[in-house]
Design a protein around this motif. Structure first.
Motif, PDB file in Angstrom:
ATOM      1  N   MET A   1       0.833  -1.185   0.000  1.00 58.76           N
ATOM      2  CA  MET A   1       0.000   0.000   0.000  1.00 58.76           C
ATOM      3  C   MET A   1       0.876   1.247   0.000  1.00 58.76           C
ATOM      4  O   MET A   1       1.836   1.347   0.762  1.00 58.76           O
ATOM      5  N   LYS A   2       0.550   2.203  -0.870  1.00 59.59           N
ATOM      6  CA  LYS A   2       1.324   3.437  -0.948  1.00 59.59           C
ATOM      7  C   LYS A   2       1.011   4.331   0.251  1.00 59.59           C
ATOM      8  O   LYS A   2      -0.063   4.268   0.824  1.00 59.59           O
ATOM      9  N   SER A   3       1.966   5.174   0.576  1.00 58.36           N
ATOM     10  CA  SER A   3       1.748   6.126   1.663  1.00 58.36           C
ATOM     11  C   SER A   3       0.772   7.204   1.191  1.00 58.36           C
ATOM     12  O   SER A   3       0.569   7.403  -0.009  1.00 58.36           O
ATOM     13  N   ILE A   4       0.194   7.908   2.128  1.00 54.71           N
ATOM     14  CA  ILE A   4      -0.736   8.977   1.785  1.00 54.71           C
ATOM     15  C   ILE A   4      -0.035  10.062   0.974  1.00 54.71           C
ATOM     16  O   ILE A   4      -0.630  10.655   0.079  1.00 54.71           O
ATOM     17  N   LEU A   5       1.242  10.308   1.249  1.00 57.21           N
ATOM     18  CA  LEU A   5       1.986  11.307   0.476  1.00 57.21           C
ATOM     19  C   LEU A   5       2.172  10.866  -0.970  1.00 57.21           C
ATOM     20  O   LEU A   5       2.066  11.674  -1.893  1.00 57.21           O
ATOM     21  N   GLU A   6       2.445   9.572  -1.182  1.00 53.74           N
ATOM     22  CA  GLU A   6       2.551   9.064  -2.548  1.00 53.74           C
ATOM     23  C   GLU A   6       1.210   9.149  -3.263  1.00 53.74           C
ATOM     24  O   GLU A   6       1.141   9.538  -4.426  1.00 53.74           O
ATOM     25  N   GLU A   7       0.157   8.788  -2.575  1.00 49.64           N
ATOM     26  CA  GLU A   7      -1.185   8.883  -3.160  1.00 49.64           C
ATOM     27  C   GLU A   7      -1.497  10.337  -3.531  1.00 49.64           C
ATOM     28  O   GLU A   7      -2.056  10.609  -4.594  1.00 49.64           O
ATOM     29  N   PHE A   8      -1.143  11.267  -2.671  1.00 45.53           N
ATOM     30  CA  PHE A   8      -1.363  12.681  -2.919  1.00 45.53           C
ATOM     31  C   PHE A   8      -0.545  13.132  -4.130  1.00 45.53           C
ATOM     32  O   PHE A   8      -1.049  13.835  -5.008  1.00 45.53           O
ATOM     33  N   PHE A   9       0.722  12.701  -4.205  1.00 46.40           N
ATOM     34  CA  PHE A   9       1.603  13.065  -5.314  1.00 46.40           C
ATOM     35  C   PHE A   9       1.032  12.599  -6.652  1.00 46.40           C
ATOM     36  O   PHE A   9       1.048  13.322  -7.637  1.00 46.40           O
ATOM     37  N   TYR A  10       0.502  11.393  -6.691  1.00 48.99           N
ATOM     38  CA  TYR A  10      -0.025  10.831  -7.937  1.00 48.99           C
ATOM     39  C   TYR A  10      -1.455  11.282  -8.241  1.00 48.99           C
ATOM     40  O   TYR A  10      -2.054  10.840  -9.217  1.00 48.99           O
ATOM     41  N   GLY A  11      -1.985  12.172  -7.417  1.00 47.52           N
ATOM     42  CA  GLY A  11      -3.311  12.725  -7.688  1.00 47.52           C
ATOM     43  C   GLY A  11      -4.454  11.831  -7.276  1.00 47.52           C
ATOM     44  O   GLY A  11      -5.589  12.029  -7.718  1.00 47.52           O
ATOM     45  N   ASN A  12      -4.166  10.837  -6.444  1.00 47.00           N
ATOM     46  CA  ASN A  12      -5.213   9.917  -6.004  1.00 47.00           C
ATOM     47  C   ASN A  12      -5.963  10.410  -4.773  1.00 47.00           C
ATOM     48  O   ASN A  12      -6.913   9.778  -4.341  1.00 47.00           O
ATOM     49  N   VAL A  13      -5.509  11.518  -4.215  1.00 48.85           N
ATOM     50  CA  VAL A  13      -6.186  12.119  -3.070  1.00 48.85           C
ATOM     51  C   VAL A  13      -6.652  13.500  -3.515  1.00 48.85           C
ATOM     52  O   VAL A  13      -5.845  14.356  -3.842  1.00 48.85           O
ATOM     53  N   CYS A  14      -7.947  13.669  -3.560  1.00 55.58           N
ATOM     54  CA  CYS A  14      -8.504  14.949  -4.015  1.00 55.58           C
ATOM     55  C   CYS A  14      -9.631  15.349  -3.067  1.00 55.58           C
ATOM     56  O   CYS A  14     -10.792  14.983  -3.294  1.00 55.58           O
ATOM     57  N   PRO A  15      -9.321  16.086  -2.019  1.00 54.70           N
ATOM     58  CA  PRO A  15     -10.321  16.410  -1.009  1.00 54.70           C
ATOM     59  C   PRO A  15     -11.556  17.105  -1.567  1.00 54.70           C
ATOM     60  O   PRO A  15     -12.658  16.901  -1.082  1.00 54.70           O
ATOM     61  N   SER A  16     -11.383  17.927  -2.593  1.00 52.93           N
ATOM     62  CA  SER A  16     -12.541  18.671  -3.095  1.00 52.93           C
ATOM     63  C   SER A  16     -13.561  17.778  -3.783  1.00 52.93           C
ATOM     64  O   SER A  16     -14.724  18.144  -3.907  1.00 52.93           O
ATOM     65  N   THR A  17     -13.167  16.589  -4.216  1.00 50.58           N
ATOM     66  CA  THR A  17     -14.127  15.688  -4.856  1.00 50.58           C
ATOM     67  C   THR A  17     -14.400  14.441  -4.024  1.00 50.58           C
ATOM     68  O   THR A  17     -15.452  13.836  -4.160  1.00 50.58           O
ATOM     69  N   ASP A  18     -13.463  14.061  -3.158  1.00 50.33           N
ATOM     70  CA  ASP A  18     -13.611  12.826  -2.391  1.00 50.33           C
ATOM     71  C   ASP A  18     -14.415  12.988  -1.114  1.00 50.33           C
ATOM     72  O   ASP A  18     -14.804  12.018  -0.502  1.00 50.33           O
ATOM     73  N   CYS A  19     -14.682  14.182  -0.694  1.00 49.47           N
ATOM     74  CA  CYS A  19     -15.181  14.379   0.657  1.00 49.47           C
ATOM     75  C   CYS A  19     -16.631  14.838   0.700  1.00 49.47           C
ATOM     76  O   CYS A  19     -17.050  15.416   1.677  1.00 49.47           O
ATOM     77  N   HIS A  20     -17.379  14.586  -0.326  1.00 45.38           N
ATOM     78  CA  HIS A  20     -18.790  14.964  -0.307  1.00 45.38           C
ATOM     79  C   HIS A  20     -19.599  13.935   0.467  1.00 45.38           C
ATOM     80  O   HIS A  20     -19.392  12.735   0.344  1.00 45.38           O
ATOM     81  N   SER A  21     -20.519  14.439   1.245  1.00 43.25           N
ATOM     82  CA  SER A  21     -21.356  13.580   2.060  1.00 43.25           C
ATOM     83  C   SER A  21     -22.220  12.689   1.177  1.00 43.25           C
ATOM     84  O   SER A  21     -22.735  13.121   0.156  1.00 43.25           O
ATOM     85  N   LYS A  22     -22.345  11.456   1.584  1.00 46.93           N
ATOM     86  CA  LYS A  22     -23.116  10.505   0.802  1.00 46.93           C
ATOM     87  C   LYS A  22     -24.363  10.039   1.554  1.00 46.93           C
ATOM     88  O   LYS A  22     -24.981   9.065   1.179  1.00 46.93           O
TER      89      LYS A  22
END
Length: 93
Positions: A1-22
């Motif tokens: 599993m990649k670190s959160i920093l690696e995920e962020f670097f590769y664009g896999n962490v996007c708070p503006s789209t990932d954090c909407h209430s479901k």
């Protein structure tokens, strides 16, 4: 599993789209909002539709700015909390 920093670097962490209430309440509210917007738009003249579109654009831009500011504040707060947790009691800021 990649670190959160690696995920962020590769664009896999996007708070503006990932954090909407479901949750159901939010989904229903979004549906009502879209329905009301469509109903309103159907009653407007072309000039009024243009004005509503400009309003929507400005409101969207304002929302983006507010979300960015909240994200930065929350990120900094989280970092400060993490730093305080990791520092020995005698070194606390």
């Amino acid at each position: 599993m990649k670190s959160i920093l690696e995920e962020f670097f590769y664009g896999n962490v996007c708070p503006s789209t990932d954090c909407h209430s479901k949750d159901e309440q939010t989904k229903k509210l979004m549906e009502h909002l879209a329905d009301h917007h469509e109903n309103l738009n159907n009653t407007l003249t072309d000039k009024q539709k243009e004005l509503l579109e400009k309003f929507d654009d400005c409101y969207g831009e304002l929302t983006d700015i507010n979300e960015r500011e909240i994200f930065v504040y929350a990120f900094r707060l989280g970092a400060r909390i993490a730093i305080e947790v990791l520092l020995p009691t005698t070194d606390r800021l």
